[in-house]
Design a protein around this motif. Structure first.
Motif, short mmCIF file in Angstrom:
data_model
loop_
_atom_site.label_atom_id
_atom_site.label_comp_id
_atom_site.label_asym_id
_atom_site.label_seq_id
_atom_site.Cartn_x
_atom_site.Cartn_y
_atom_site.Cartn_z
N ARG B 9 0.84 -1.21 0.00
CA ARG B 9 0.00 0.00 0.00
C ARG B 9 0.87 1.25 0.00
O ARG B 9 0.62 2.20 -0.75
N GLY B 13 1.04 3.89 -3.03
CA GLY B 13 0.71 5.27 -2.67
C GLY B 13 1.85 6.21 -2.97
O GLY B 13 1.67 7.27 -3.59
N GLY B 60 -3.10 8.29 -4.03
CA GLY B 60 -1.82 7.89 -3.45
C GLY B 60 -1.71 8.30 -1.99
O GLY B 60 -1.31 7.51 -1.14
N LEU B 63 -3.89 6.19 0.19
CA LEU B 63 -3.31 4.86 0.43
C LEU B 63 -2.22 4.93 1.50
O LEU B 63 -2.14 4.06 2.37
N THR B 69 -9.03 3.12 1.88
CA THR B 69 -8.00 2.36 1.16
C THR B 69 -8.56 1.53 0.01
O THR B 69 -7.96 1.47 -1.07
N SER B 72 -9.51 3.76 -2.88
CA SER B 72 -8.29 4.34 -3.45
C SER B 72 -7.52 3.29 -4.24
O SER B 72 -6.98 3.57 -5.32
N THR B 76 -6.38 3.37 -8.14
CA THR B 76 -5.01 3.17 -8.66
C THR B 76 -4.97 1.97 -9.61
O THR B 76 -4.31 2.03 -10.65
#
Lengths: 197, 151
Positions: B9, B13, B60, B63, B69, B72, B76
């Protein structure tokens, strides 16, 4: 399934939130750009379409071996500094100069013409000269050498040393008082080239 | 497992935050990169160049901080999938362009090639791993949640 939908919905919300932030901050940014890109119009000279590109797009062509940059500014300005690898074909000396550099300009090559900037028409006049010679793949870099130099892209200083004595009469390139026809032999100067729009 | 997920993560990120910076500082150059791919109508390039980097930095940062999360990571992963398709298309059609991923088009000289495809595929897999495996450990939202339940 419901959980997946919830994640997708929240992802969409985050996407919209940050997109809005980016688009809104552009209004206050020093590097602001218009929200909608308007492509520069193509020129059409003697029935041939000539795209206008900016210095960033031109930079991408620099390493392409099938592309030749052609500096249409005066020989004096070319001698000071020019785009890396560019050939000199000054508007006011193009007939004499063309004979010298013709072997370096294959007809099938893409020629990127440039002069002093968007307000300058030298590149267009040289394009008008080249089209009857069989050149069809022409592009004009609108921001000209000032835009290129300002962007910090590669330049050659004193690039015409190798042509030395083959240069047209230096008095014609170093300024002077003549302001004859643009296609006339050895006429013009940096000032007149820049200003006779 | 949770440490591996946490590391992945942070990696994704950090990568997205890093990749977004040059695009935010020079949106005009990023717009040129977008137009070079010849996927979107050129007129849209500025809007995408303004919005996309902020979605990247937002996703990012979320994260890294452990905020939202899953959404996100979904963003991504989705962005990486789109980038992968764009790079694959450019490679397949022989476009002589740089990828514009981590540096501006003017600053980089390498054209898209198999290296970019492999790199993007690996990053996509890591992002997908985060999306599927993350259980909300090490989340700021988990620390402050009244319910004590991670997001």
């Amino acid at each position: 399934m419901k959980a997946c939908f919830g994640v997708a919905l929240r992802a969409m919300a985050i996407l919209l939130l940050w997109s809005s932030v980016g688009i809104s901050l552009n209004l206050f940014s020093a590097n602001a750009i218009p929200w909608v890109y308007v492509p520069p119009p193509d020129l059409e000279i003697s029935g041939v379409k000539i795209p206008l590109i900016d210095e960033k797009e031109a930079r991408k062509l620099l390493d392409d071996p099938s592309v030749v940059f052609v500096d249409t500014r005066t020989a004096k300005d070319y001698a000071k500094s020019t785009v890396k690898g560019a050939q000199s074909l000054p508007r006011k000396e193009m007939e004499e100069r063309f004979i010298l550099i013709q072997p370096l300009l294959p007809e099938e090559a893409r020629l990127v013409l440039f002069c002093y900037g968007p307000q300058c028409e030298d590149a267009e006049r040289v394009a008008e000269f080249l089209i009857p010679m069989g050149y069809r793949n022409l592009v004009i870099m609108s921001p000209g050498f000032p835009g290129w130099e300002k962007a910090g892209y590669p330049v050659d200083s004193g690039p015409d040393k190798e042509l030395g004595g083959k240069q047209p009469d230096p008095t014609s390139a170093t300024g002077g008082d003549n302001s004859g026809p643009t296609s006339g032999p050895s006429t013009g100067s940096a000032q007149s080239t820049r200003g006779d729009k | 497992m949770k440490y591996l997920t946490f590391a992945a993560r942070l990696f994704i990120g950090g990568l997205f935050v890093y990749a977004s910076i040059h695009k935010i500082t020079d949106p005009a150059q990023f717009a040129v990169s977008i137009r070079n791919y010849m996927i979107l109508p050129p007129e849209w390039s500025h809007l995408v160049a303004l919005a996309l980097p902020w979605v990247e930095i937002g996703a990012g940062a979320f994260l890294i901080l452990g905020i939202q999360t899953k959404p996100s990571a979904l963003l991504t992963t989705g962005m990486l999938a789109v980038f992968l398709v764009a790079i694959a298309r450019a490679y397949a059609t022989g476009l002589d362009i740089d990828c514009g991923c981590f540096s501006s088009a003017a600053a980089s000289h390498g054209r898209v090639d198999i290296y970019h495809l492999v790199r993007d595929s690996l990053i996509l897999l890591v992002s997908l791993f985060v999306l599927l495996a993350d259980r909300g450990d090490f989340c700021i939202s988990g620390l402050f949640s009244l319910r004590g339940r991670p997001v």
